[in-house]
Enzyme design. Structure first.
Site, PDB file in Angstrom:
ATOM      1  CB  CYS A   2      -0.740   0.147   1.207  1.00 22.27           C
ATOM      2  SG  CYS A   2      -1.951  -1.325   1.174  1.00 22.27           S
ATOM      3  NE  ARG A  27       4.796   1.659  -0.047  1.00 23.69           N
ATOM      4  CZ  ARG A  27       5.583   1.459   0.834  1.00 23.69           C
ATOM      5  NH1 ARG A  27       6.735   1.659   0.316  1.00 23.69           N
ATOM      6  NH2 ARG A  27       5.521   1.175   1.850  1.00 23.69           N
ATOM      7  CG  ASN A 102       1.405   0.428   4.209  1.00 26.52           C
ATOM      8  OD1 ASN A 102       1.002  -0.740   4.057  1.00 26.52           O
ATOM      9  ND2 ASN A 102       2.480   0.851   4.421  1.00 26.52           N
ATOM     10  CD  GLU A 484      17.359 -12.348  -8.056  1.00 30.64           C
ATOM     11  OE1 GLU A 484      16.850 -12.965  -6.916  1.00 30.64           O
ATOM     12  OE2 GLU A 484      16.958 -11.535  -8.320  1.00 30.64           O
ATOM     13  CE  LYS A 488      14.045 -10.929  -9.875  1.00 32.80           C
ATOM     14  NZ  LYS A 488      14.787 -10.254  -8.840  1.00 32.80           N
ATOM     15  CG  HIS A 507      22.421 -35.427  -3.623  1.00 30.90           C
ATOM     16  ND1 HIS A 507      22.421 -36.655  -3.081  1.00 30.90           N
ATOM     17  CD2 HIS A 507      23.349 -34.928  -3.959  1.00 30.90           C
ATOM     18  CE1 HIS A 507      24.106 -36.703  -3.145  1.00 30.90           C
ATOM     19  NE2 HIS A 507      24.468 -35.680  -3.463  1.00 30.90           N
TER      20      HIS A 507
HETATM   21  O1  M6R Z   1      12.792  -4.355  -0.026  1.00 36.71           O
HETATM   22  P1  M6R Z   1      13.684  -5.823  -0.018  1.00 36.71           P
HETATM   23  O2  M6R Z   1      14.950  -5.859  -0.423  1.00 36.71           O
HETATM   24  O3  M6R Z   1      13.705  -6.250   1.588  1.00 36.71           O
HETATM   25  O4  M6R Z   1      12.674  -6.848  -0.421  1.00 36.71           O
HETATM   26  C1  M6R Z   1      12.910  -8.230  -0.334  1.00 36.71           C
HETATM   27  C2  M6R Z   1      11.902  -9.019  -1.266  1.00 36.71           C
HETATM   28  O5  M6R Z   1      10.678  -8.930  -1.118  1.00 36.71           O
HETATM   29  C3  M6R Z   1      12.107  -8.541  -2.826  1.00 36.71           C
HETATM   30  O6  M6R Z   1      13.697  -8.685  -2.986  1.00 36.71           O
HETATM   31  C4  M6R Z   1      11.391  -9.632  -3.711  1.00 36.71           C
HETATM   32  O7  M6R Z   1      11.707 -10.896  -3.423  1.00 36.71           O
HETATM   33  C5  M6R Z   1      11.554  -8.994  -5.089  1.00 36.71           C
HETATM   34  N1  M6R Z   1      10.362  -8.717  -5.782  1.00 36.71           N
HETATM   35  C6  M6R Z   1      12.210  -9.906  -5.927  1.00 36.71           C
HETATM   36  O8  M6R Z   1      12.605  -9.648  -7.356  1.00 36.71           O
END
Ligand code: M6R
Length: 615
Positions: A2, A27, A102, A484, A488, A507
């Site tokens: 939010c 957000r 929020n 990662e 993505k 495994h």
């Molecule tokens: O703002 P932050 O780095 O704490 O956020 C952590 C995760 O929510 C953030 O990296 C999330 O995994 C991303 N959407 C990944 O692309």
């Protein structure tokens, strides 16, 4: 989750609110709404399910009378679905008060029961409406919005930023925060409130971050902060280091594409001023340097992408600083009985600095006596302010929900920390430290070269747009990259994707390989560790023998990979620790291109929000 914006000044607030909400939409984008109050006390509200554009179109079709006081909200739904009725603002005091929120009010059910018993009626399924009705009742008793909010926050449990306006108090917006962010933007004859500085950076770069359990009252010419008990608090003014244009898309197809292109700059800026004469200089750590000299363990905390950069940091910190490092998901750390003490350093990683899971874990660690250091991208964010020290990444604003340049900048900051510790402990010869720093200084140009594989990636993504599952393999520092890459792809292209440590294949995961299964493999340089390289090449052969379609991300000229890979994405020759930073970029681009090929919204994937500010 939010986004919240508030305005008081001498111009129409609607433009300010919609502009701010546009920059906060990352957000949450389930619904949006505004409340606008004019000098005569006319309060108008409008809210719509869907993206901000739905609200904006509606306001064009049926204009709302403007006023110089207003609040606006963009929602990521928690309690109640994304409907018009559940959108904020919610009303209290018979429609004379509008309130946005929020966070999550955890004791809303009992408060709602109490209000129902007193005859209040609810028009939504939200927890927020409870707060609106309570503040409305408190206003009737106190005749003052600040006092009314103060009374109510004392009864709320959970996480909240609340902003409220009341018809009888034009020119006043009151905000309160606990466990959710709120910053004040300081203008001339006008003031702003926002979930973060992006809400108002177009109008002012001067800001004050509001502390935990504080209330703020803004008027055009004044800002008053107090704690929940009513004691006045002095706010500390800071200045945002970037301007509004940094948070604009410019000519790019998406914020994500723009932010990937900014990776060289993010590396440069994170290094800036922190390397002198072949040594790392981190004045941010001066205040806790003595404690750091005595620590015997590091626990790295983060969530999602931040936890993967943390894993990369583990390899570097252990290699250089020779300190045992554990990496843990912040939400897991928080809800067990973690063993930490005053000899433990907690390194929390967060782009936003507002991730609730990470914040709560940091607080728990501090309560147990650990020292806390955060690696953060957002100036003045809560995690940064609540930590004993902070290393800012200076990657610039990251707007796309998928984290890209932040990952790279976080890894660079962790590497600097690892080398700093190595200096402190004498665990690595000075020449080797200088060598790594020199390599890091060349990384931005090498990034440019990697970004040049865009066309190859686009073709690959188009070819793979019907793919139902993709696997990612890596060993050692390639492993976090595999994780990662998979994250993505999941979040952007809604494709089932898994990242594995290549050594784990036999495994279990190798059972997933069937003819045609695409597998990305992050191949380490043969110049780093010949053994590691040959292990990964063997893994490639094993999956290839079972029909996998192999896409290798390998050092330019790595001839050993060629016979077994269906496609090779080349990366420049760099030292082993820098490889993962370059290898991650093609995977980010791949997820972006695949999502785009499927016609998906790259910047705002479904069900997600940029900052996860609720648990
Ligand atoms: O703002 P932050 O780095 O704490 O956020 C952590 C995760 O929510 C953030 O990296 C999330 O995994 C991303 N959407 C990944 O692309």
């Amino acid at each position: 989750m939010c986004g919240i914006v508030g305005y008081v000044g001498d111009r129409g607030s609607l433009d300010v609110l919609l502009g701010g909400l546009g920059r906060l939409e990352y957000r949450g984008y389930d619904s949006a709404g505004v409340a606008v109050l004019d000098a005569e006390g006319h309060l108008g509200t409008r809210k719509r399910a869907g993206r901000l554009s739905v609200l904006a179109d509606n306001l064009i079709a049926e204009p709302l009378p403007d006023g110089a006081t207003g609040i606006g909200h963009t929602r990521w739904a928690t309690h109640g679905g994304p409907t018009d009725g559940n959108a904020h603002p919610h009303l209290g005091d018979d429609g004379k008060l509008a309130l946005i929120h929020n966070g999550i009010i955890e004791n809303f059910a009992e408060l709602k029961a109490e209000l129902l018993a007193q005859g209040d009626e609810f028009t939504s399924e939200t927890d927020t409406e409870v707060a609106a009705l309570l503040v409305g009742r408190a206003y009737r008793e106190t005749g003052d919005l600040t006092e009314a909010l103060r009374r109510v926050v004392a009864r709320l449990e959970g996480a909240f930023t609340l902003l409220a306006v009341h018809r009888d108090q034009p020119g006043v917006v009151v905000g309160a925060r606990r466990n959710s962010p709120l910053v004040i933007g300081l203008g001339e004859g006008e003031n702003f409130l926002g979930s973060d500085v992006a809400a108002f950076v177009e109008h002012t770069r001067r800001f004050v971050a509001i502390g935990q359990d504080q209330i703020v009252t803004i008027r055009p010419d004044s800002v008053e902060i107090s704690d929940f008990d009513g004691n006045a608090v002095e706010g500390e003014e800071s200045e945002v280091s970037w301007d509004a244009s940094a948070a604009e898309k410019g000519g790019w197809s998406s914020f994500m594409a723009k932010e990937i292109s900014e990776e060289p700059e993010a590396v440069r800026n994170t290094l800036l001023g922190r390397v002198h004469d072949g040594r790392v200089v981190l004045p941010e750590l001066d205040g806790i340097a003595e404690v750091l000299a005595g620590i015997d363990r590091i626990v790295v905390l983060g969530a999602g992408t931040a936890s993967y950069s943390g894993l990369l940091g583990k390899y570097a910190l252990e290699e250089w600083a020779r300190i045992p490092v554990e990496v843990e998901l912040a939400h897991e750390f928080h809800y067990r009985s973690p063993v930490v003490n005053e000899r433990t350093l907690i390194v929390s990683i967060s782009q936003s600095g507002e991730t609730m899971d990470t914040l709560l874990a940091v607080r728990e660690a501090a309560r147990l006596g650990a020292k806390t250091l955060s690696i953060c991208n957002t100036q003045g964010a809560t995690i940064a302010r609540e930590s004993d020290a902070v290393i800012y990444t200076h990657a610039g604003p990251e707007v796309a929900v998928a984290s890209t340049k932040a990952f790279v900048a976080q890894a660079v900051a962790l590497y600097l920390l690892g080398l700093w510790f190595a200096q402190l402990r004498g665990s690595v010869p000075a020449e080797r430290i200088a060598g790594v720093l020199d390599d890091l200084s060349h990384l931005p140009e090498q990034f440019q070269e990697v970004l040049g594989v865009e066309e190859q990636i686009r073709t690959l993504a188009r070819w793979m747009s019907d793919t139902r599952a993709v696997l990612f393999l890596g060993r050692n520092v390639g492993y976090p990259v595999a994780l990662e890459g998979a994250l993505k792809l999941k979040e952007l292209a809604y494709i089932h994707a898994e990242g594995f440590a290549a050594g784990e294949l036999k495994h279990g995961p190798i059972a997933l390989i069937e003819p045609g299964q695409p597998v990305f493999v992050v191949v380490p340089s043969p110049r780093g560790s010949a053994k590691l390289h040959s292990k990964v090449v063997s893994n490639i052969q094993e999956i290839r023998a079972r029909g996998a379609r192999v896409i290798a991300i390998a050092e330019k000229g790595d001839a050993a990979v060629l016979p077994y890979a269906d496609e090779v994405i080349p990366i420049p020759l760099v030292s082993p620790f820098l490889e993962p930073l370059l290898a991650v970029a093609p995977l980010q681009m791949f997820a972006l291109e695949l999502a785009a090929a499927k016609g998906l919204d790259v910047d705002k994937p479904r069900n997600l929000a940029k900052s996860v500010t609720v648990e």
